[in-house]
Write an enzyme that holds these catalytic residues in place. Structure first.
Site, PDB file in Angstrom:
ATOM      1  N   HIS A   1       0.819  -1.225   0.000  1.00  0.00           N
ATOM      2  CA  HIS A   1       0.000   0.000   0.000  1.00  0.00           C
ATOM      3  C   HIS A   1       0.852   1.274   0.000  1.00  0.00           C
ATOM      4  CE1 HIS A   1      -3.543  -2.368   0.371  1.00  0.00           C
ATOM      5  NE2 HIS A   1      -3.358  -2.716   1.617  1.00  0.00           N
TER       6      HIS A   1
ATOM      7  N   HIS B   1      -4.691  -0.338   7.545  1.00  0.00           N
ATOM      8  CA  HIS B   1      -4.529  -0.679   6.128  1.00  0.00           C
ATOM      9  C   HIS B   1      -3.284  -1.517   5.834  1.00  0.00           C
ATOM     10  CE1 HIS B   1      -5.811  -0.439   2.057  1.00  0.00           C
ATOM     11  NE2 HIS B   1      -4.964   0.474   1.636  1.00  0.00           N
TER      12      HIS B   1
END
Ligand code: NAG
Ligand code: NAG
Ligand code: NAG
Ligand code: NAG
Ligand code: FE2
Length: 458
Positions: A321, A348
């Site tokens: 990410h 995340h």
């Protein structure tokens, strides 16, 4: 020879800009599959009794906790949406009437999802509450947070990207052992969308799994990408459909127009929840709301600790990410530095990282100043997407470790933030591999408004 000079210059530069090098922990988690607990696991058991309330969870029903929203599901029939509550388990003297709804997702139809907001609660008070009247009654309890005040202590649990694997269960058990008063949840709840057709039965199983904590203390929800459930190929084109039906937030009380961005004031903390997956560009509703929030509604004299939650991190030195949070950082970072935000918590990325107080707000497209620099007004960024979900650990950090990164480790775990008073808060990260009480990374944070000392050179 040339290389040697360059290397020495680089070292001098590193020493000049930052006294202590960051740590990339050598700890390596034993490689093993991260698998979801089977649907017949003990943690997913349906409570006994006809139409028994299941998946019970609470969150703040207003900004400060004089209201609490109770949610649950009945599976057999609609049943009652009433909650009775009071200060003694034997005498539930008050009653509130809720509402219920169902939703369809492809060929799944949810149970009857009830939401009922208890109002007129006193601060720092223990309440018992019960629902399921007419069929099977279940009773729980919670304690409301203290009245917002500058020195009101409070202990938050910090959990992100939890999912429902055996590791998720370990994370929750460790958090329970460490005993917080409420959880700041950084997004990505059930990971139901990892299953064919986004098998929404995994939304139900997840809620039964976490009930043992969230029925007894409020969890503050942040929406992650696994809450989107946007799947045009299944005809599912309304983003966040399961999430909004199941997990209400007190956004209206916070002057917000959508459940995905809002704020709460808990004890001495003003907590702002941002939405990584809703529009945040200039003039959008979230942008306008955040500007008003930071300039008009935050009062550090009442709530000294200013904490911002989001799902996708702005400072992340993991290749997983990498830079996904960049556009939101560019949009909002200056506001957060100007407001002297204490902490920015994100999920995340399925590993752990803590930053130093750095900012990157000088760049103006022509001046070339695009390097993060130490800034005592800047928040500390913490990425804690390490709850233990089915996607496994993010074990690939960028090299070298950037100067802003103080500590990073690819392990599952959770953290606690113990606010002591207006100046001091003790933060501790616990990796699951160790005993629940063992601390793998800890910092005393000092408040950016009341005592902005250099607290990050550790
Ligand atoms: C939904 O469709 C899938 C695939 O066709 C099937 O396996 C499943 O049993 C269906 N579920 C329901 C509740 O009908
Ligand atoms: C989950 O953790 C709880 C608490 O430690 C334990 O009682 C339970 O057996 C665990 N369940 C599974 C499936 O690992
Ligand atoms: C780590 O990430 C880099 C950059 O995306 C990639 O080139 C590399 O192959 C990755 N390494 C592993 C072991 O996955
Ligand atoms: C605030 O808490 C810290 C840490 O517990 C303590 O050292 C300090 O004395 C406290 N400040 C006041 C004014 O009590
Ligand atoms: Fe995510």
């Amino acid at each position: 020879m040339a290389f040697g000079v360059a290397a020495r210059l680089a070292l001098l530069f590193a020493l000049a800009t930052c006294a202590v090098a960051g740590v990339t922990s050598e700890y390596r988690r034993k490689l093993e599959a991260t698998v979801d607990m089977p649907l017949d696991a003990d943690v997913f058991r349906v409570p006994s009794g006809y139409n028994a309330p299941q998946q019970v969870h609470i969150t703040l029903g207003d900004q400060t906790g004089t209201a609490m929203t109770v949610s649950w599901v009945t599976a057999n029939e609609e049943g009652s949406s009433t909650v009775r509550y009071g200060r003694s388990a034997e005498k539930l003297e008050q009653a509130a009437e809720g509402r219920h709804a169902r939703y369809d997702y492809f060929n799944y139809t949810s149970g009857f999802i009830h939401h009922c907001t208890l109002t007129g609660l006193s601060h720092a008070t223990k309440y018992y509450y019960a629902m399921g009247f007419g069929h099977t009654v279940r009773t729980f309890s919670f304690t409301t947070p203290p009245l917002p005040a500058p020195d009101a202590p409070f202990k938050f649990g910090l959990i992100g990207d939890l999912g429902q694997t055996f590791d998720s269960n370990s994370t929750l058990a460790h958090y329970e052992a460490n005993g917080g008063d409420a959880v700041l949840f950084l997004g990505d709840l059930s990971y139901a969308d990892n299953y064919p057709l986004h098998d929404n039965r995994r939304w139900d199983s997840w809620a039964r799994f976490v009930e043992r904590s969230v029925a007894y203390q409020p969890w503050i929800w942040t929406a992650g990408n696994h809450e989107l459930d946007f799947e045009p190929s299944l005809g599912e084109t309304v983003p966040f459909k399961p999430f909004v039906h199941r997990y209400p937030t007190p956004y209206r009380a916070a002057g917000s127009t959508e459940p995905f961005w809002y704020s709460v004031k808990v004890a001495s903390a003003h907590v702002i929840v941002l939405a990584s997956y809703s529009a945040y560009g200039k003039y959008t509703p979230q942008w306008a709301w955040l500007q008003q929030e930071l300039t008009k509604r935050v009062d550090r004299k009442v709530t000294p600790w200013l904490i911002v939650l989001m799902h996708s991190p702005w400072y992340n030195s993991n290749n997983y990410h990498y830079m996904e949070g960049e556009t939101m950082r560019v949009q909002f970072e200056r506001w957060l530095v100007d407001a002297k935000v204490d902490l920015v918590l994100a999920g995340h990325v399925h590993s752990y990282e803590r930053a130093r107080r750095f900012s990157n707000i000088e760049y103006n497209i022509v001046n070339g100043k695009a390097t993060p620099a130490p800034n005592r007004d800047a928040p500390v960024y913490i990425t804690i997407g390490d709850g233990g979900n089915i996607e496994g650990i993010a074990n690939n950090f960028t090299a070298p470790q950037p100067a802003y990164s103080a500590f990073r480790e690819a392990s599952f775990g959770h953290a606690t933030l113990e606010i002591k008073n207006r100046t001091h808060a003790y933060y501790a990260w616990h990796r699951n591999h160790d005993g629940a009480k063992a601390v793998a990374d800890a910092v005393w944070f000092t408040n950016r408004y009341w005592m902005p000392t250099d607290d990050d050179h550790v």
